[in-house]
Structure formats: structure tokens, C-alpha cells
Write a protein that holds these residues in place. Sequence first.
Motif, mmCIF file in Angstrom:
data_model
loop_
_atom_site.group_PDB
_atom_site.id
_atom_site.type_symbol
_atom_site.label_atom_id
_atom_site.label_comp_id
_atom_site.label_asym_id
_atom_site.label_seq_id
_atom_site.Cartn_x
_atom_site.Cartn_y
_atom_site.Cartn_z
ATOM 1 N N SER A 97 0.823 -1.214 0.000
ATOM 2 C CA SER A 97 0.000 0.000 0.000
ATOM 3 C C SER A 97 0.853 1.257 0.000
ATOM 4 C CB SER A 97 -0.960 -0.001 1.191
ATOM 5 O OG SER A 97 -0.250 0.153 2.399
ATOM 6 N N THR A 98 2.076 1.176 0.503
ATOM 7 C CA THR A 98 2.961 2.337 0.449
ATOM 8 C C THR A 98 3.736 2.396 -0.867
ATOM 9 O OG1 THR A 98 4.766 1.185 1.569
ATOM 10 C CG2 THR A 98 3.221 2.397 2.962
ATOM 11 N N ALA A 99 3.835 1.273 -1.568
ATOM 12 C CA ALA A 99 4.596 1.210 -2.817
ATOM 13 C C ALA A 99 3.769 1.544 -4.046
ATOM 14 C CB ALA A 99 5.204 -0.183 -2.975
ATOM 15 N N ALA A 100 2.437 1.481 -3.932
ATOM 16 C CA ALA A 100 1.601 1.634 -5.125
ATOM 17 C C ALA A 100 0.230 2.191 -4.782
ATOM 18 C CB ALA A 100 1.444 0.277 -5.811
ATOM 19 N N ASN A 101 -0.473 2.640 -5.838
ATOM 20 C CA ASN A 101 -1.845 3.133 -5.688
ATOM 21 C C ASN A 101 -2.841 1.996 -5.511
ATOM 22 O OD1 ASN A 101 -0.438 4.844 -8.127
ATOM 23 N ND2 ASN A 101 -1.413 6.164 -6.607
ATOM 24 N N ASN A 102 -2.549 0.850 -6.126
ATOM 25 C CA ASN A 102 -3.455 -0.303 -6.102
ATOM 26 C C ASN A 102 -2.646 -1.568 -5.855
ATOM 27 O OD1 ASN A 102 -6.100 0.857 -7.175
ATOM 28 N ND2 ASN A 102 -4.610 1.584 -8.680
ATOM 29 N N THR A 103 -3.251 -2.506 -5.123
ATOM 30 C CA THR A 103 -2.597 -3.790 -4.876
ATOM 31 C C THR A 103 -3.450 -4.906 -5.445
ATOM 32 O OG1 THR A 103 -1.599 -2.980 -2.834
ATOM 33 C CG2 THR A 103 -1.751 -5.366 -3.092
ATOM 34 N N ILE A 104 -2.803 -5.765 -6.220
ATOM 35 C CA ILE A 104 -3.467 -6.939 -6.765
ATOM 36 C C ILE A 104 -2.887 -8.159 -6.068
ATOM 37 C CG2 ILE A 104 -3.825 -8.317 -8.837
ATOM 38 C CD1 ILE A 104 -3.579 -5.637 -10.412
ATOM 39 N N SER A 105 -3.731 -8.931 -5.394
ATOM 40 C CA SER A 105 -3.286 -10.114 -4.669
ATOM 41 C C SER A 105 -3.909 -11.352 -5.288
ATOM 42 C CB SER A 105 -3.708 -10.041 -3.194
ATOM 43 O OG SER A 105 -3.100 -8.954 -2.575
ATOM 44 N N LEU A 106 -3.106 -12.386 -5.465
ATOM 45 C CA LEU A 106 -3.575 -13.654 -5.978
ATOM 46 C C LEU A 106 -3.337 -14.714 -4.912
ATOM 47 C CD1 LEU A 106 -4.689 -15.426 -8.265
ATOM 48 C CD2 LEU A 106 -2.328 -15.744 -9.000
ATOM 49 N N LEU A 107 -4.403 -15.352 -4.466
ATOM 50 C CA LEU A 107 -4.306 -16.446 -3.505
ATOM 51 C C LEU A 107 -4.668 -17.718 -4.245
ATOM 52 C CD1 LEU A 107 -6.186 -14.717 -0.571
ATOM 53 C CD2 LEU A 107 -3.725 -14.820 -0.953
ATOM 54 N N PHE A 108 -3.717 -18.620 -4.352
ATOM 55 C CA PHE A 108 -3.948 -19.854 -5.116
ATOM 56 C C PHE A 108 -3.907 -21.023 -4.188
ATOM 57 C CE2 PHE A 108 -2.888 -23.452 -7.700
ATOM 58 C CZ PHE A 108 -3.626 -23.240 -8.848
#
Length: 108
Positions: A97-108
Motif C-alpha cells: 500500500s505504500t509502494a503503489a496506488n493499487n494492490t493486486i493479490s492472488l491467492l492460489f
Amino acid sequence: GFNVVSMSNNHVLDQGEEGLISSLDYWDTKGIVHYGAYRSQEDADTIKTMEVNGIKFAFLGYMEHTNGNYLSGDGKPNWEPCSTKDLIASSNLELASTAANNTISLLF
């Protein structure tokens, strides 16, 4: 085309550590952002990001298992198991959240 690939899946260690390193090397030569499997803990702790049209995205990838295949534990390639989700939630999501505007997480 595509610019990002998640390596967090149950087949990531089907060809052992050598296969994982080969895959990481391949994506490095293509300039593709890859996440979910890493060369080291330091690599895993570095949030992978990409900017598109002025919007910065962070990518996090986690998996529950690798079909019974495991790493040797000597600092070689690494992955983030879902079973550590409390730690993940408190550290990687905060970093993303501090590195980017949006976070995309993939849980497999």
C-alpha cells in the motif's frame, strides 16, 4: 500481450528448484514483472510493482501448497504459503500500500 505473470500456483515446484530458477531466469530475460515465487527471502520482501498510465500497481501472490514438493531451506527460491496469512496481512499488504496506488493479490 501481457506484462505481469503470477508464479504462485501448485505446480511451481513440479520440476524442483532447478525448474523454478529456470522459470525465474526466463521471465527476467523477457522484462516481465513476475511474483509469487522468489530467488530469496530478500527478493520475496521486495514488492513487485508496475506503472500503467500513471497508476502504480503492486502485486502479491500466495499459494497454499506445492503438490508435496518443498524447497531445501538453504536460501534458494522461496514462495509465500497462504498458511502465514496473518503475517502477510500485517507486512506485505502494508508494504504494497505504500509502494503503489493499487494492490493486486492472488491467492492460489
